[in-house]
Design a protein around this motif. Structure first.
Motif, PDB file in Angstrom:
ATOM      1  N   GLU A  61      -3.976   2.304 -12.464  1.00 10.68           N
ATOM      2  CA  GLU A  61      -2.685   1.683 -12.173  1.00 10.68           C
ATOM      3  C   GLU A  61      -2.673   1.060 -10.783  1.00 10.68           C
ATOM      4  O   GLU A  61      -2.116  -0.025 -10.577  1.00 10.68           O
ATOM      5  N   LYS A  62      -3.309   1.730  -9.837  1.00 11.31           N
ATOM      6  CA  LYS A  62      -3.367   1.194  -8.477  1.00 11.31           C
ATOM      7  C   LYS A  62      -4.156  -0.117  -8.444  1.00 11.31           C
ATOM      8  O   LYS A  62      -3.782  -1.069  -7.748  1.00 11.31           O
ATOM      9  N   LYS A  63      -5.225  -0.188  -9.226  1.00  6.67           N
ATOM     10  CA  LYS A  63      -6.022  -1.417  -9.289  1.00  6.67           C
ATOM     11  C   LYS A  63      -5.221  -2.554  -9.913  1.00  6.67           C
ATOM     12  O   LYS A  63      -5.324  -3.709  -9.487  1.00  6.67           O
ATOM     13  N   ILE A  64      -4.417  -2.223 -10.924  1.00  9.13           N
ATOM     14  CA  ILE A  64      -3.577  -3.243 -11.562  1.00  9.13           C
ATOM     15  C   ILE A  64      -2.577  -3.810 -10.559  1.00  9.13           C
ATOM     16  O   ILE A  64      -2.404  -5.032 -10.448  1.00  9.13           O
ATOM     17  N   ILE A  65      -1.916  -2.925  -9.810  1.00 13.60           N
ATOM     18  CA  ILE A  65      -0.931  -3.357  -8.818  1.00 13.60           C
ATOM     19  C   ILE A  65      -1.587  -4.211  -7.736  1.00 13.60           C
ATOM     20  O   ILE A  65      -1.069  -5.273  -7.356  1.00 13.60           O
ATOM     21  N   LYS A  66      -2.737  -3.774  -7.255  1.00 10.57           N
ATOM     22  CA  LYS A  66      -3.422  -4.535  -6.206  1.00 10.57           C
ATOM     23  C   LYS A  66      -3.894  -5.888  -6.723  1.00 10.57           C
ATOM     24  O   LYS A  66      -3.865  -6.887  -5.989  1.00 10.57           O
TER      25      LYS A  66
ATOM     26  N   GLY B  16       0.804  -1.214   0.000  1.00  7.54           N
ATOM     27  CA  GLY B  16       0.000   0.000   0.000  1.00  7.54           C
ATOM     28  C   GLY B  16       0.838   1.265   0.000  1.00  7.54           C
ATOM     29  O   GLY B  16       2.069   1.233   0.092  1.00  7.54           O
ATOM     30  N   THR B  17       0.165   2.394  -0.099  1.00  8.01           N
ATOM     31  CA  THR B  17       0.817   3.701  -0.035  1.00  8.01           C
ATOM     32  C   THR B  17       0.817   4.184   1.414  1.00  8.01           C
ATOM     33  O   THR B  17       0.132   3.604   2.267  1.00  8.01           O
ATOM     34  N   PRO B  18       1.570   5.239   1.735  1.00  6.64           N
ATOM     35  CA  PRO B  18       1.547   5.761   3.107  1.00  6.64           C
ATOM     36  C   PRO B  18       0.139   6.100   3.602  1.00  6.64           C
ATOM     37  O   PRO B  18      -0.179   5.871   4.775  1.00  6.64           O
TER      38      PRO B  18
ATOM     39  N   LEU C 225      -3.947  -3.291 -24.571  1.00  6.72           N
ATOM     40  CA  LEU C 225      -5.058  -2.338 -24.578  1.00  6.72           C
ATOM     41  C   LEU C 225      -4.766  -1.104 -23.726  1.00  6.72           C
ATOM     42  O   LEU C 225      -5.617  -0.227 -23.582  1.00  6.72           O
ATOM     43  N   GLY C 226      -3.555  -1.052 -23.177  1.00  7.19           N
ATOM     44  CA  GLY C 226      -3.159   0.114 -22.394  1.00  7.19           C
ATOM     45  C   GLY C 226      -3.349  -0.033 -20.904  1.00  7.19           C
ATOM     46  O   GLY C 226      -3.114   0.919 -20.148  1.00  7.19           O
ATOM     47  N   LEU C 227      -3.759  -1.209 -20.447  1.00  7.24           N
ATOM     48  CA  LEU C 227      -3.942  -1.439 -19.014  1.00  7.24           C
ATOM     49  C   LEU C 227      -2.623  -1.915 -18.409  1.00  7.24           C
ATOM     50  O   LEU C 227      -2.403  -3.102 -18.175  1.00  7.24           O
ATOM     51  N   ASN C 228      -1.732  -0.976 -18.192  1.00  5.94           N
ATOM     52  CA  ASN C 228      -0.427  -1.322 -17.637  1.00  5.94           C
ATOM     53  C   ASN C 228       0.107  -0.167 -16.793  1.00  5.94           C
ATOM     54  O   ASN C 228      -0.449   0.936 -16.794  1.00  5.94           O
ATOM     55  N   VAL C 229       1.183  -0.438 -16.067  1.00  6.66           N
ATOM     56  CA  VAL C 229       1.844   0.570 -15.237  1.00  6.66           C
ATOM     57  C   VAL C 229       3.161   0.937 -15.912  1.00  6.66           C
ATOM     58  O   VAL C 229       3.979   0.052 -16.181  1.00  6.66           O
ATOM     59  N   PRO C 230       3.394   2.212 -16.225  1.00  2.58           N
ATOM     60  CA  PRO C 230       4.628   2.623 -16.911  1.00  2.58           C
ATOM     61  C   PRO C 230       5.879   2.171 -16.163  1.00  2.58           C
ATOM     62  O   PRO C 230       5.895   2.113 -14.928  1.00  2.58           O
TER      63      PRO C 230
END
Length: 309
Positions: free
Chosen positions: A112-117, A94-96, A153-158
């Motif tokens: 991006e947060k949803k992808i990471i989670k 998670g983030t702070p 489709l562009g659903l990624n985190v840079p």
């Protein structure tokens, strides 16, 4: 050769008062093992008994950047004495704002947060099971559904944001604590892993700075030709000097400022206790010099602007 010993630091651990321990992440996917050994009065590390049985400990770290704790050197290099790396907390999910330190606040978009989670959920649900069948399911979800369908489709985190994933930034409030704990163990734990108030072995360190490493360290750093060796009988003192010569302020790196404030004696209590011997006059006063960048190492991208002089 002598096996391992469990060392429980209990309330003396830098993790003892850390919040959100249910979110901590170790070296591999089965987080339950990491959490089990860092809960309440149990703050355990599995340490090589060969190391603990030694009268003299010699450390020869590289002079390079580290993505989670700023610099590698002696304190971070002590990870090598642990025989189970998954008992070492690397970061907190998670983030702070969410009680973690995996990413900085505001870095990720909501998508991006949803992808990471989702990725972490897959790790916990499939890979942590350590089952061939669950691993195959994960390969299908990640290797086919994500890489072949969602990502195009562009659903990624840079990639520049990925560099900061897993606590690879200056706000990591977890990894520095394991540096502190391992320093306590190597100094004060006896051959059976019992802690004492006095030093249990002699130390010597030589930091290899012939070719250092900067930028995306520790695994894929850019080579930094420096041509220096830094030696001493105090691991902390050597780390402080090496960090300063890299162009950083040691007091901006949490493990060093914390250890210097510790009630235990590591041989020095402040930078004023360190005597530097060198053929180069400016090196002798490096710890009190507030302007010289010396070898001017480039920090990891997640640390730029936060530890430099």
């Amino acid at each position: 050769p002598l096996g391992s010993a469990m060392v429980n630091l209990g309330q003396e651990s830098a993790f003892y008062d850390k919040q959100n321990k249910e979110k901590i992440y170790g070296a591999v996917y089965h987080r339950w093992e990491t959490i089990q050994h860092h809960s309440g009065e149990i703050q355990e590390y599995e340490i090589s008994k060969t190391i603990l049985s030694a009268d003299v400990f010699i450390s020869v770290p590289k002079m390079k950047i580290h993505k989670k704790v700023g610099v590698t050197l002696n304190a971070k290099g002590l990870v090598g004495i642990a025989t189970n790396k998954n008992l070492i907390v690397h970061y907190t999910l998670g983030t702070p704002e969410e009680g973690g330190d995996q990413f900085p606040d505001g870095l990720l978009t909501s998508t991006e947060k949803k992808i990471i989670k989702f990725e972490r959920w897959c790790y916990d649900t499939f890979l942590a099971k350590r089952s061939v069948w669950f691993e195959l399911i994960h390969r299908f979800i990640y290797g086919f559904l994500y890489l072949k369908i969602a990502k195009p489709l562009g659903l990624n985190v840079p990639e520049e944001k990925r560099l900061l994933d897993a606590g690879n930034w200056h706000g990591n409030d977890s990894a520095w604590r394991m540096c502190v704990d391992l320093m306590k163990i190597i100094h004060f734990a006896d051959a059976n892993g019992k802690l004492h108030d006095t030093l249990q072995r002699r130390m010597f360190s030589v930091v290899d700075g012939i070719i250092g490493g900067e930028n995306v360290g520790p695994l894929v750093p850019d080579p930094k030709p420096v041509g220096i060796l830094i030696g001493g009988e105090n691991l902390l003192a050597v780390d402080l000097v090496a960090t300063r010569l890299m162009g950083f302020d040691p007091m901006k790196i949490k493990q060093f400022s914390y250890i210097l404030s510790d009630v235990n004696s590591y041989g020095i209590k402040s930078i004023d206790d360190i005597e530097i011997l060198s053929y180069f006059e400016d090196f002798k006063g490096c710890l009190k010099d507030k302007t010289n960048r010396f070898f001017d190492f480039r920090p990891h991208p997640g640390w730029i602007g936060h530890i430099e002089i």
